[in-house]
Design a protein around this motif. Structure first.
Motif, PDB file in Angstrom:
ATOM      1  N   PHE A  15      37.834  69.655  24.901  1.00  0.00           N
ATOM      2  CA  PHE A  15      38.843  70.589  25.412  1.00  0.00           C
ATOM      3  C   PHE A  15      40.032  69.803  25.927  1.00  0.00           C
ATOM      4  CE2 PHE A  15      34.849  72.800  25.506  1.00  0.00           C
ATOM      5  CZ  PHE A  15      35.181  74.076  25.082  1.00  0.00           C
ATOM      6  N   GLU A  16      41.141  70.532  26.060  1.00  0.00           N
ATOM      7  CA  GLU A  16      42.355  69.883  26.578  1.00  0.00           C
ATOM      8  C   GLU A  16      43.020  70.802  27.572  1.00  0.00           C
ATOM      9  OE1 GLU A  16      45.102  67.824  23.914  1.00  0.00           O
ATOM     10  OE2 GLU A  16      46.702  69.074  24.736  1.00  0.00           O
ATOM     11  N   VAL A  17      43.578  70.202  28.610  1.00  0.00           N
ATOM     12  CA  VAL A  17      44.335  70.982  29.574  1.00  0.00           C
ATOM     13  C   VAL A  17      45.646  70.246  29.858  1.00  0.00           C
ATOM     14  CG1 VAL A  17      43.132  70.001  31.594  1.00  0.00           C
ATOM     15  CG2 VAL A  17      44.179  72.242  31.762  1.00  0.00           C
ATOM     16  N   PRO A  55      40.340  74.584  23.051  1.00  0.00           N
ATOM     17  CA  PRO A  55      39.318  73.732  22.428  1.00  0.00           C
ATOM     18  C   PRO A  55      40.042  72.726  21.530  1.00  0.00           C
ATOM     19  CG  PRO A  55      39.065  76.056  21.772  1.00  0.00           C
ATOM     20  CD  PRO A  55      40.390  75.928  22.447  1.00  0.00           C
ATOM     21  N   GLU A  56      39.820  71.428  21.760  1.00  0.00           N
ATOM     22  CA  GLU A  56      40.517  70.382  21.005  1.00  0.00           C
ATOM     23  C   GLU A  56      39.768  70.089  19.700  1.00  0.00           C
ATOM     24  OE1 GLU A  56      42.322  67.967  19.931  1.00  0.00           O
ATOM     25  OE2 GLU A  56      44.000  67.661  21.290  1.00  0.00           O
ATOM     26  N   TYR A  57      40.197  69.024  19.035  1.00  0.00           N
ATOM     27  CA  TYR A  57      39.672  68.690  17.714  1.00  0.00           C
ATOM     28  C   TYR A  57      38.202  68.255  17.732  1.00  0.00           C
ATOM     29  CZ  TYR A  57      39.477  66.598  13.108  1.00  0.00           C
ATOM     30  OH  TYR A  57      39.134  66.298  11.833  1.00  0.00           O
ATOM     31  N   PHE A  64      50.879  64.537  32.929  1.00  0.00           N
ATOM     32  CA  PHE A  64      49.701  63.918  32.312  1.00  0.00           C
ATOM     33  C   PHE A  64      48.899  65.007  31.599  1.00  0.00           C
ATOM     34  CE2 PHE A  64      49.146  59.661  34.497  1.00  0.00           C
ATOM     35  CZ  PHE A  64      50.297  59.705  35.261  1.00  0.00           C
ATOM     36  N   GLU A  65      48.474  64.667  30.369  1.00  0.00           N
ATOM     37  CA  GLU A  65      47.704  65.595  29.534  1.00  0.00           C
ATOM     38  C   GLU A  65      46.270  65.067  29.459  1.00  0.00           C
ATOM     39  OE1 GLU A  65      50.425  66.502  26.015  1.00  0.00           O
ATOM     40  OE2 GLU A  65      48.561  65.865  25.074  1.00  0.00           O
ATOM     41  N   HIS A  66      45.287  65.905  29.693  1.00  0.00           N
ATOM     42  CA  HIS A  66      43.898  65.434  29.736  1.00  0.00           C
ATOM     43  C   HIS A  66      43.032  66.058  28.642  1.00  0.00           C
ATOM     44  CE1 HIS A  66      45.029  64.364  33.902  1.00  0.00           C
ATOM     45  NE2 HIS A  66      44.054  63.477  33.818  1.00  0.00           N
ATOM     46  N   GLU A  67      42.193  65.224  28.038  1.00  0.00           N
ATOM     47  CA  GLU A  67      41.162  65.707  27.104  1.00  0.00           C
ATOM     48  C   GLU A  67      39.795  65.326  27.660  1.00  0.00           C
ATOM     49  OE1 GLU A  67      43.619  65.259  22.924  1.00  0.00           O
ATOM     50  OE2 GLU A  67      42.549  63.512  23.691  1.00  0.00           O
ATOM     51  N   PHE A  68      38.811  66.142  27.384  1.00  0.00           N
ATOM     52  CA  PHE A  68      37.449  65.851  27.866  1.00  0.00           C
ATOM     53  C   PHE A  68      36.437  66.622  27.034  1.00  0.00           C
ATOM     54  CE2 PHE A  68      36.501  69.876  29.989  1.00  0.00           C
ATOM     55  CZ  PHE A  68      37.761  70.431  30.159  1.00  0.00           C
TER      56      PHE A  68
HETATM   57 MG    MG Z   1      45.178  66.561  22.503  1.00  0.00          MG
END
Ligand code: MG
Ligand code: GLU
Length: 435
Positions: A183-185, A176-178, A129-133
């Motif tokens: 952010f994404e982990v 750091p995401e878009y 699972f990929e998480h963005e927040f």
């Molecule tokens: Mg992403």
């Protein structure tokens, strides 16, 4: 557990994740948690929604008792959070007081799906699972993927990745995401149940490390109307008993086997009802729109970030073998979805595709605009539509215990009634606090 480990982790939290994907349970002195020890649980806890209140008109009342049975293979020492003691966290299966599985246990639901995939089709799953927040308290100017925002997030970023490594969560990337302050982990893949367990631990560890540094976070699918979405993408692949990737066939379009295509068909076919599980918040539908790189329509896309199911690329630099790499990514999910239910439902849907001898899903190559494509179905546009679709899809409902579906629909409809009175901005704020 050794004496030293007990000294270092005086408390063990025995946890489940509820219908709103909130991790909850009870802690006890680690020294008491001998093998075979369980702790109490209450059926009506299952009816607590994201607002923290028990829904009315659910099948559970003030009587009844259950047990949380720790799965010791899932034990993790949560360590490396500045200023907070090391704590052992063990995920639990919910059982009756005689040890029989409780039909509504979400973790048992996934394990049963995994066992079914193995017994009926001889297949095993590996997933991640990929998480963005969003960091709600960082105030710098954000530039996507930039070194400067990576550095501005220090030392929290290094603390997080170190804590993940030391807590056994196998981080892969941190960036750091878009979106603004997004952010994404990502983490390594592992067996299905362990991957969903890991998803539960990752999101709470992120919250833990950030809050220890005085920063609030939110994984809510949309934190500000019009802003970038936070997804929870599920990568998954299927292997046979010999460990061969049954999704890989070099002779077929995209190199996806017929079996992989049929599995995809099952997921796409049941997508409207599944949306009630994978996109279960009113604001989920602010995210699932075209040009958000979330999921704009119900299709299988080659490397396409707007697809509900994306056939992921393989890396073949220096002769790396594509065969073990080829897999699918389900991009529709968000933080409101219980990871055990989400992955379990995807597996059930995929098996339905295999069982019914469905035609392999057509692999869409290049950009796809669902609004101009008669052959690409749209996702529900609102939570209300998704809940109705779940209620009407007897196949999907049949995978779950009837009491689970009744409780789920009731919790979600109460939430819908409460939240839909609010403006879009207020809905985003409501969910940003909850998630
Ligand atoms: Mg992403
Ligand atoms: N933020 C996008 C989403 O809502 C995903 C972007 C990406 O990682 O491709 O799912």
């Amino acid at each position: 557990m050794s004496q030293t480990e007990e000294d270092l982790t005086p408390l063990t939290f025995v946890a489940t994740s509820d219908l709103s994907a909130i991790t909850k349970g009870r802690s006890m002195p680690s020294a008491l948690l001998e093998p075979g020890v369980t702790t109490g649980w209450v059926p009506a806890n299952f009816g607590i929604g994201a607002s923290g209140h028990i829904a009315d008109q659910i099948p559970f009342g003030s009587t009844g008792d259950l047990r949380l049975r720790p799965d010791h293979d899932s034990a993790h020492v949560i360590t490396g959070v500045p200023g907070r003691p090391d704590t052992r966290l063990i995920l639990a299966d919910i059982v009756h007081t005689d040890g029989e599985p409780w039909a509504c246990c979400p973790r048992t639901f996934l394990r049963d799906a995994v066992e079914r995939l193995e017994s009926e089709f001889g297949l095993t799953v590996q997933s991640a699972f990929e998480h963005e927040f969003m960091d709600l308290d960082i105030t710098d100017d954000h530039h996507p993927f930039s070194w400067r925002n990576f550095r501005n997030a220090e030392p929290i970023g290094s603390q997080l990745v170190t804590a993940m490594e030391r807590s056994g969560l196998e981080p892969e990337t941190w960036l750091p995401e878009y979106g603004q302050h997004q952010f994404e982990v990502t983490v390594s893949r592992t067996d299905a149940v362990a991957s969903a367990d890991r998803a539960i631990l990752v999101r709470d560890l992120v919250r833990d490390v950030f809050s220890a540094a005085g920063h609030r976070t939110s994984f809510s699918p949309v934190v500000v109307p019009g802003g970038s979405g936070n997804g929870v993408h599920v990568h998954f692949g299927l292997s046979d008993a010999e460990g061969t990737n049954v999704m890989f066939d070099a002779s077929r379009p995209g190199r996806l086997t017929e079996l992989g295509g049929r599995f995809a068909t099952g997921v796409l076919r049941h997508a409207p009802a599944l949306a009630a599980i994978f996109a279960p918040l009113t604001v989920s539908y602010l995210r699932l729109r075209p040009h958000q790189w979330s999921s704009a329509g119900v299709f299988l896309g080659l490397h396409n970030r707007e697809a509900l199911l994306r056939l992921c690329p393989t890396v073949e630099i220096d002769g790396q073998d594509p065969e073990p790499q080829l897999h699918l990514e389900f991009r529709g999910g968000d933080i409101g979805a219980n990871p055990w239910l989400l992955l379990g439902a995807l597996l059930h849907a995929g098996m339905e595709g295999l069982r019914t001898d469905a035609e392999p899903a057509e692999l869409q190559v290049g950009e796809v605009d669902p609004s101009s494509r008669g052959d690409v179905a749209e996702l529900p546009r609102t939570l209300a539509e998704a809940l109705d679709a779940l209620e009407q899809d007897e196949v999907v409902r049949g995978w779950f215990a009837p009491e689970l579906v009744t409780t789920y629909l009731r919790i979600k409809r109460i939430e819908l009634e409460e939240v839909s009175k609010l403006s879009e901005t207020e809905q985003c704020e409501w969910y940003a606090r909850a998630y």
